[in-house]
Design a protein around this motif. Structure first.
Motif, PDB file in Angstrom:
ATOM      1  N   LEU A 149       3.758   6.306 -11.507  1.00 28.57           N
ATOM      2  CA  LEU A 149       4.155   7.164 -10.387  1.00 28.57           C
ATOM      3  C   LEU A 149       5.475   6.702  -9.782  1.00 28.57           C
ATOM      4  O   LEU A 149       6.331   7.531  -9.432  1.00 28.57           O
ATOM      5  CB  LEU A 149       3.051   7.198  -9.333  1.00 28.57           C
ATOM      6  N   PHE A 150       5.635   5.397  -9.678  1.00 26.15           N
ATOM      7  CA  PHE A 150       6.881   4.838  -9.164  1.00 26.15           C
ATOM      8  C   PHE A 150       8.061   5.244 -10.049  1.00 26.15           C
ATOM      9  O   PHE A 150       9.097   5.695  -9.551  1.00 26.15           O
ATOM     10  CB  PHE A 150       6.759   3.306  -9.089  1.00 26.15           C
ATOM     11  N   LEU A 151       7.887   5.118 -11.349  1.00 28.70           N
ATOM     12  CA  LEU A 151       8.967   5.491 -12.271  1.00 28.70           C
ATOM     13  C   LEU A 151       9.253   6.993 -12.234  1.00 28.70           C
ATOM     14  O   LEU A 151      10.421   7.401 -12.337  1.00 28.70           O
ATOM     15  CB  LEU A 151       8.642   5.035 -13.692  1.00 28.70           C
ATOM     16  N   LEU A 152       8.214   7.804 -12.077  1.00 25.75           N
ATOM     17  CA  LEU A 152       8.442   9.254 -11.934  1.00 25.75           C
ATOM     18  C   LEU A 152       9.296   9.542 -10.696  1.00 25.75           C
ATOM     19  O   LEU A 152      10.236  10.341 -10.749  1.00 25.75           O
ATOM     20  CB  LEU A 152       7.116  10.002 -11.826  1.00 25.75           C
ATOM     21  N   ALA A 153       8.946   8.910  -9.580  1.00 19.63           N
ATOM     22  CA  ALA A 153       9.694   9.133  -8.338  1.00 19.63           C
ATOM     23  C   ALA A 153      11.124   8.634  -8.462  1.00 19.63           C
ATOM     24  O   ALA A 153      12.076   9.330  -8.077  1.00 19.63           O
ATOM     25  CB  ALA A 153       8.980   8.454  -7.167  1.00 19.63           C
ATOM     26  N   GLU A 154      11.285   7.437  -8.998  1.00 23.25           N
ATOM     27  CA  GLU A 154      12.633   6.871  -9.147  1.00 23.25           C
ATOM     28  C   GLU A 154      13.482   7.706 -10.101  1.00 23.25           C
ATOM     29  O   GLU A 154      14.660   7.955  -9.839  1.00 23.25           O
ATOM     30  CB  GLU A 154      12.548   5.419  -9.623  1.00 23.25           C
ATOM     31  N   GLY A 155      12.888   8.134 -11.189  1.00 23.02           N
ATOM     32  CA  GLY A 155      13.620   8.976 -12.135  1.00 23.02           C
ATOM     33  C   GLY A 155      14.023  10.298 -11.505  1.00 23.02           C
ATOM     34  O   GLY A 155      15.128  10.806 -11.736  1.00 23.02           O
ATOM     35  N   ALA A 156      13.147  10.847 -10.680  1.00 24.00           N
ATOM     36  CA  ALA A 156      13.470  12.096  -9.987  1.00 24.00           C
ATOM     37  C   ALA A 156      14.638  11.875  -9.031  1.00 24.00           C
ATOM     38  O   ALA A 156      15.530  12.726  -8.924  1.00 24.00           O
ATOM     39  CB  ALA A 156      12.242  12.618  -9.235  1.00 24.00           C
ATOM     40  N   MET A 157      14.647  10.728  -8.337  1.00 19.93           N
ATOM     41  CA  MET A 157      15.747  10.437  -7.403  1.00 19.93           C
ATOM     42  C   MET A 157      17.081  10.372  -8.125  1.00 19.93           C
ATOM     43  O   MET A 157      18.075  10.955  -7.675  1.00 19.93           O
ATOM     44  CB  MET A 157      15.497   9.105  -6.681  1.00 19.93           C
ATOM     45  N   VAL A 158      17.105   9.650  -9.230  1.00 20.41           N
ATOM     46  CA  VAL A 158      18.362   9.509  -9.977  1.00 20.41           C
ATOM     47  C   VAL A 158      18.807  10.865 -10.514  1.00 20.41           C
ATOM     48  O   VAL A 158      19.973  11.250 -10.370  1.00 20.41           O
ATOM     49  CB  VAL A 158      18.203   8.487 -11.127  1.00 20.41           C
TER      50      VAL A 158
END
Length: 181
Positions: A149-158
């Motif tokens: 979930l963290f990686l999904l959120a971070e990837g969405a931010m970038v």
């Protein structure tokens, strides 16, 4: 002008300038001009630009995580709260002046040369991850989902920062929905 007022004005100006134009392209004189705080006073408050950047990131972190928590807490269902993180990201990505993640941007500019900035970025990302871990635990989901979930959120931010679109949040939310079942 008292110290608290001067500090807040300097930080308000720094946030607008650093987030809008990038840290490297903004000088202390730019902050002086935008804040109305004299250069002498600015350097009394922040003896080096790096300290101003650190304070800007720290204050922004408190505000960003506070907005996230308020948005998530509007939902009662613990599983819905996990997905509400992505709702908040979508709102944020659609705000006027959205320029990506301030911490990722600052790290890209200064992370290799400023331990103070790198520390603020790591602390922010760890606090966000810890927040997600709490939501995952409250929802009775496996702790191993936190990283995904963290990686999904971070990837969405970038991706949103690069594309200027809110769509990455919606795509990440749907992937999160699949992960949490």
């Amino acid at each position: 002008m008292d110290t608290t007022v001067a500090r807040e004005r300097a930080l308000d100006a720094a946030e607008q300038l650093f987030y809008g134009r990038g840290v490297q392209s903004v000088g202390m004189d730019d902050v002086r001009g935008a804040s109305g705080v004299s250069l002498k006073r600015l350097y009394q408050l922040f003896p080096a630009k790096e300290q101003l950047v650190e304070a800007y990131l720290e204050r922004r972190d408190e505000r960003w995580r506070g907005r996230l928590a308020r948005s998530v807490e509007r939902h009662e269902d613990p599983r819905r709260r996990v997905l509400a993180v992505f709702d908040r990201l979508e709102e944020w990505f659609g705000e006027d002046g959205f320029r990506g993640c301030a911490w990722i941007n600052a790290y890209g500019e200064l992370g290799a040369t400023s331990e103070r900035v790198a520390h603020q970025v790591r602390a922010h990302k760890q606090a966000f991850r810890d927040y997600l871990a709490g939501l995952v635990a409250d929802a009775g989901l496996p702790a191993t989902l936190t990283g995904s979930l963290f990686l999904l959120a971070e990837g969405a931010m970038v991706t949103a920062g690069v594309t200027g679109s809110t769509e990455p949040a919606a795509e990440a939310r749907e992937a999160a929905r699949t992960l949490i079942g």
